[in-house]
Design an enzyme around this catalytic site. Structure first.
Site, PDB file in Angstrom:
ATOM      1  N   LYS B  78       1.133  -1.297  -0.111  1.00  0.00           N
ATOM      2  CA  LYS B  78       0.127  -0.117   0.087  1.00  0.00           C
ATOM      3  C   LYS B  78       1.021   1.158   0.007  1.00  0.00           C
ATOM      4  CE  LYS B  78      -3.810   1.877   2.854  1.00  0.00           C
ATOM      5  NZ  LYS B  78      -4.716   1.559   3.787  1.00  0.00           N
ATOM      6  N   SER B 153      -9.502   1.592   3.101  1.00  0.00           N
ATOM      7  CA  SER B 153      -8.732   2.464   2.110  1.00  0.00           C
ATOM      8  C   SER B 153      -7.772   1.657   1.285  1.00  0.00           C
ATOM      9  CB  SER B 153      -8.003   3.660   2.913  1.00  0.00           C
ATOM     10  OG  SER B 153      -7.061   2.985   3.916  1.00  0.00           O
ATOM     11  N   SER B 177      -9.669  -0.467   7.218  1.00  0.00           N
ATOM     12  CA  SER B 177      -9.058  -0.537   5.825  1.00  0.00           C
ATOM     13  C   SER B 177      -8.470  -1.731   5.345  1.00  0.00           C
ATOM     14  CB  SER B 177      -8.008   0.771   5.774  1.00  0.00           C
ATOM     15  OG  SER B 177      -8.933   1.910   5.960  1.00  0.00           O
TER      16      SER B 177
END
Lengths: 95, 485
Positions: B78, B153, B177
């Protein structure tokens, strides 16, 4: 508690955000809804409850005070928008 | 066989037997990215040249017989974990050109394990969002239905795993997330206990809630990644000094003797029927494997959302004060004094959701409102923690849905922040309490969208979550299905 446009503008200034009138209008409406939802917490009696800022109990994470190598200045400045002689350059602060 | 569709443990076996090389595996992954990523948009920065060089080096190690479980395995990270020399944007214009001068501890551990970093994946700006639509660069699309959100996210990492654009991935979880996008994309995701994984080099959103964890194609891979990323780090004083178990030892059959709590509050109004059905069926499967299920109560659950959306923005507003156009990142050069420069930089650099949260957080911390908002939320947080503590006195794990509905349509909740926040209602209590939570695929909606089962456990009891998830996975075939792209 309803938030006013003046409060949104004031808080934005504290946070160093520049909002135009349309943004102040939009955020005032949205934050009003969000803060109204936050008021659900008012129905709880929490006078005797201690606050939590950290979910895992750690008491003081100590380490030896030893000198260790750190990032070279040149590298630390490698992403600076503007730098000179090992320093960050910023717009004039004192006129 | 398409090499890109392999799991970490399958690829490891083939690499070990020298039936494939890491270079072949990485090439297959990049071919796949080339084929599907213009539709999925999972990657912000694929790092092909460097990955191919790392794969070559891994092959050399394998030839020499120096092989560990992640050697030569292409993983995605990420784009909120610093990777030395690879652009790290946090999905924000304010860090569009930021090349970190150092690596996060997790990226370093993966490099030390000789994994191959395939690239950096898309996210909501600074991890603030539940749909990956708040990325400043592009929305990511759900591989199961490209008109829908992948969740967020960590939407880029979950979509990359689901679309076979990597073998495994790393995400972060501040309010759900990792778990929420895994539920929406049909991947396995684990948010470890707060303090289990070092946050050094993870760009901070809400420091008392953020945690890094694995996003994988199955539970075995989850255990393998956990083995590499956990542990105390002198660079993160909130990481916990506790030995790291071998999580693969939790991959053993049988749930006899296990007591499973079903929290009655984790049934939201307006909850999707397909989600209810899938989760109810999953609980039956787990019961059938030997666990004893009972209803439990977490009475303060209804206050978790309000608590979270005061604490997280409050922490974010102070963490994001560092983006001022001075030390790194974007600077607006039109201003002629310092205050104007700060304001122009931040207003032009941050997107609307980040600005919204900075304003909420600044308000909740400001003079006259601190007690009424931040102070009160910190007290309610204690009550939420006590709910879990009480429940875990009589239960080993808790089971619930991950989200009230399957993935929603792109754009559907973009103009209604509160509706977007409500999609995290089942995941964020775990962050407030610091407990671990895992999402494992447990079914599909009538429209063919993945549904996830959430397993929650007590602090540092990730092994039990892995054990339950593994047994459930062995008894079902949801994890073997792949989207058609």
């Amino acid at each position: 508690m309803k938030i006013t446009k003046e409060q949104v503008a004031h808080v934005a200034k504290l946070a160093r955000l520049r909002l135009d009138d349309a943004a102040v209008e939009l955020y005032t409406g949205q934050l009003g809804d969000i803060l109204e939802y936050m008021d659900t917490l008012n129905s709880l009696d929490i006078k005797e409850v201690a606050a939590t800022s950290h979910a895992i109990s750690i008491i003081n994470a100590f380490r030896e005070d030893e000198v260790k190598s750190s990032m070279p200045v040149k590298r630390a400045l490698s992403n600076a928008p503007q730098s000179e002689d090992g320093s960050f350059i910023v717009p004039k602060v004192i006129g | 066989m398409d090499l890109y569709s392999l799991t970490i443990h399958e690829a490891h076996e083939l690499l070990k037997k020298r039936e494939i090389s890491s270079v072949e595996l990485a090439s297959a992954v990049f071919d796949r990215i080339g084929q599907v990523d213009d539709k999925v948009c999972a990657y912000l920065t694929p790092a092909k040249d460097r990955a191919m060089a790392d794969a070559g080096a891994a092959d050399e190690l394998i030839r020499r017989g120096e092989m560990r479980p992640l050697t030569g395995i292409p993983l995605a990270i990420k784009d909120i974990l610093c990777t030395e020399g690879i652009r790290t944007t946090c999905g924000s214009k304010i860090l569009e050109d930021f090349i970190p001068p150092y690596s996060s501890t997790v990226a370093k551990k993966l490099a030390d394990a000789h994994a191959v970093i395939a690239g950096k994946t898309n996210l909501d700006e600074f991890a603030m969002g539940s749909s990956t639509e708040h990325s400043a660069f592009m929305p990511t699309h759900n591989p199961w239905d490209l008109t829908r959100i992948p969740g967020g996210s960590s939407g880029g990492s979950a979509a990359a795993v689901a679309a076979d654009e990597c073998i495994g991935a790393i995400g972060t979880d501040t309010g759900g997330s990792i778990r929420q996008p895994c539920s929406h994309c049909g991947a396995v995701g684990l948010k470890p206990t707060y303090g289990r994984v070092s946050r050094f080099g993870l760009v901070a959103f809400a420091s008392s809630l953020d945690q890094i964890g694995p996003i994988t194609k199955d539970v075995t891979d989850c255990a393998l990644l956990m083995n590499e990323i956990c542990g105390h780090d002198p660079m993160d004083s909130t990481s916990v000094s506790r030995s790291v178990p071998d999580y693969t030892e939790a991959l053993r059959p049988g749930l006899q003797g296990l007591v499973v709590g079903i929290p009655k509050e984790y049934r939201a109004e307006g909850m999707d029927e397909d989600v209810t059905e899938a989760v109810t069926a999953a609980i039956k499967v787990i019961e059938g494997l030997g666990a004893r299920c009972k209803e439990v109560s977490l009475p303060h659950t209804q206050y978790a959302l309000a608590t979270y959306y005061l604490i997280a923005p409050a922490e974010a507003s102070s963490n994001l004060a560092r983006y001022d156009g001075v030390k790194y990142g974007f600077r607006d050069n039109t201003a002629d004094d310092l205050t104007q420069m700060y304001q122009n930089t931040r207003s032009n650099g941050f997107g609307p959701e980040v600005q919204r949260r900075i304003i909420i957080g600044t308000y909740a911390l400001s003079a006259g409102y601190y007690e009424a908002y931040y102070g009160k939320a910190s007290q309610v947080r204690t009550l939420i923690i006590e709910d879990f503590k009480r429940t875990f006195e009589t239960c080993d794990v808790l089971l619930s849905p991950v989200t009230p509905t399957p993935a929603f349509k792109l754009g559907e909740k973009l103009d209604d922040p509160l509706a977007m926040y409500l999609s995290d209602i089942f995941t964020l209590p775990a962050n407030l309490a610091g407990i671990p939570g895992l999402s494992v695929p447990c079914g599909f909606s009538k429209q063919g969208l993945p549904i996830g089962l959430q397993i929650l456990g007590k602090h540092f009891d990730e092994e039990k979550l892995i054990r339950v998830a593994y047994n459930f996975e062995q008894a079902t075939d949801y994890h073997t299905r792949r989207p058609r792209l």
